[in-house]
Design a protein around this motif. Structure first.
Motif, PDB file in Angstrom:
ATOM      1  N   THR A  43     -58.606  12.977   3.388  1.00  0.00           N
ATOM      2  CA  THR A  43     -59.465  12.086   2.633  1.00  0.00           C
ATOM      3  C   THR A  43     -58.743  10.750   2.521  1.00  0.00           C
ATOM      4  OG1 THR A  43     -60.847  11.916   0.651  1.00  0.00           O
ATOM      5  CG2 THR A  43     -58.646  12.789   0.350  1.00  0.00           C
ATOM      6  N   SER A  44     -59.390   9.797   1.886  1.00  0.00           N
ATOM      7  CA  SER A  44     -58.774   8.481   1.704  1.00  0.00           C
ATOM      8  C   SER A  44     -59.134   7.956   0.326  1.00  0.00           C
ATOM      9  CB  SER A  44     -59.270   7.510   2.781  1.00  0.00           C
ATOM     10  OG  SER A  44     -60.638   7.226   2.583  1.00  0.00           O
ATOM     11  N   GLY A  45     -58.466   6.903  -0.070  1.00  0.00           N
ATOM     12  CA  GLY A  45     -58.804   6.268  -1.340  1.00  0.00           C
ATOM     13  C   GLY A  45     -60.252   5.828  -1.371  1.00  0.00           C
ATOM     14  N   GLN A  46     -60.742   5.334  -0.250  1.00  0.00           N
ATOM     15  CA  GLN A  46     -62.138   4.918  -0.165  1.00  0.00           C
ATOM     16  C   GLN A  46     -63.075   6.086  -0.459  1.00  0.00           C
ATOM     17  OE1 GLN A  46     -63.425   2.920   3.492  1.00  0.00           O
ATOM     18  NE2 GLN A  46     -65.326   4.091   3.417  1.00  0.00           N
ATOM     19  N   VAL A  47     -62.819   7.239   0.143  1.00  0.00           N
ATOM     20  CA  VAL A  47     -63.674   8.407  -0.057  1.00  0.00           C
ATOM     21  C   VAL A  47     -63.645   8.834  -1.519  1.00  0.00           C
ATOM     22  CG1 VAL A  47     -63.945  10.863   0.491  1.00  0.00           C
ATOM     23  CG2 VAL A  47     -63.555   9.208   2.324  1.00  0.00           C
ATOM     24  N   LEU A  48     -62.478   8.829  -2.121  1.00  0.00           N
ATOM     25  CA  LEU A  48     -62.371   9.235  -3.527  1.00  0.00           C
ATOM     26  C   LEU A  48     -63.085   8.238  -4.437  1.00  0.00           C
ATOM     27  CD1 LEU A  48     -58.712  10.577  -3.641  1.00  0.00           C
ATOM     28  CD2 LEU A  48     -60.850  11.854  -3.287  1.00  0.00           C
ATOM     29  N   ARG A  49     -62.973   6.944  -4.138  1.00  0.00           N
ATOM     30  CA  ARG A  49     -63.700   5.931  -4.933  1.00  0.00           C
ATOM     31  C   ARG A  49     -65.207   6.118  -4.793  1.00  0.00           C
ATOM     32  NH1 ARG A  49     -59.620   2.914  -2.706  1.00  0.00           N
ATOM     33  NH2 ARG A  49     -60.984   2.046  -1.077  1.00  0.00           N
ATOM     34  N   GLU A  50     -65.663   6.348  -3.564  1.00  0.00           N
ATOM     35  CA  GLU A  50     -67.097   6.563  -3.342  1.00  0.00           C
ATOM     36  C   GLU A  50     -67.573   7.810  -4.089  1.00  0.00           C
ATOM     37  OE1 GLU A  50     -67.564   6.745   0.904  1.00  0.00           O
ATOM     38  OE2 GLU A  50     -67.300   4.581   1.161  1.00  0.00           O
TER      39      GLU A  50
END
Length: 155
Positions: free
Chosen positions: A52-59
């Motif tokens: 996963t990525s920070g972007q995915v977690l933010r989304e």
């Protein structure tokens, strides 16, 4: 590269999880809920490289905490954060650094992406920098333009 339906019995080596897979794992009313849980629980237990990525977690947090009447899940922040902690225990968080920014710019110069499509391009750039060649998603159309760079697994 190829698009295929997820064979939930075949555990891949390393895959990026799109935000919609995490949302499906959370939302019991979604038809893909059970399959998403299989990916998060069974694939993780079988030592699949779930990324996963920070972007995915933010989304994820954005949709999870948005009110249901505004197309969100309506979760309280502590519940959504607890879900993110559980996701983090099962996944590897890929860093978004200058290499990802450079790869994103190269992708955008090569493949036209406008508006929200840039988010998908950033996810692909993150994958490519970290050697992840496959994304699990429910939104094949969002990633189809990148198929010469990555493989797609439809949840």
């Amino acid at each position: 590269m190829a698009t295929r339906a997820a064979d939930l019995a075949t555990v891949p080596d390393k895959v990026m999880l799109d935000t919609n897979v995490l949302l499906a794992a959370t939302d019991e009313s979604r038809p893909e809920h059970r399959d998403a849980l299989t990916v998060l629980n069974d694939w993780a237990a079988a030592s699949a490289g779930l990324c996963t990525s920070g972007q995915v977690l933010r989304e994820y947090l954005t949709v999870a905490t948005r009110p249901a009447e505004k197309n969100g899940l309506g979760l309280k922040l502590p519940d959504a954060l607890g879900n993110v902690r559980a996701i983090r225990e099962r996944t590897t968080l890929l860093a978004e650094d200058s290499r990802v920014a450079d790869r994103l710019l190269a992708l955008l110069a090569d493949i036209e992406c406008l508006g929200k499509q840039v988010h998908d391009a950033n996810l692909v750039a993150t994958m490519l920098v970290h050697g992840v060649g496959t994304v699990v998603t429910m939104s094949l159309a969002d990633f189809a333009r990148f198929e010469r760079h990555i493989s797609l697994i439809r949840l």
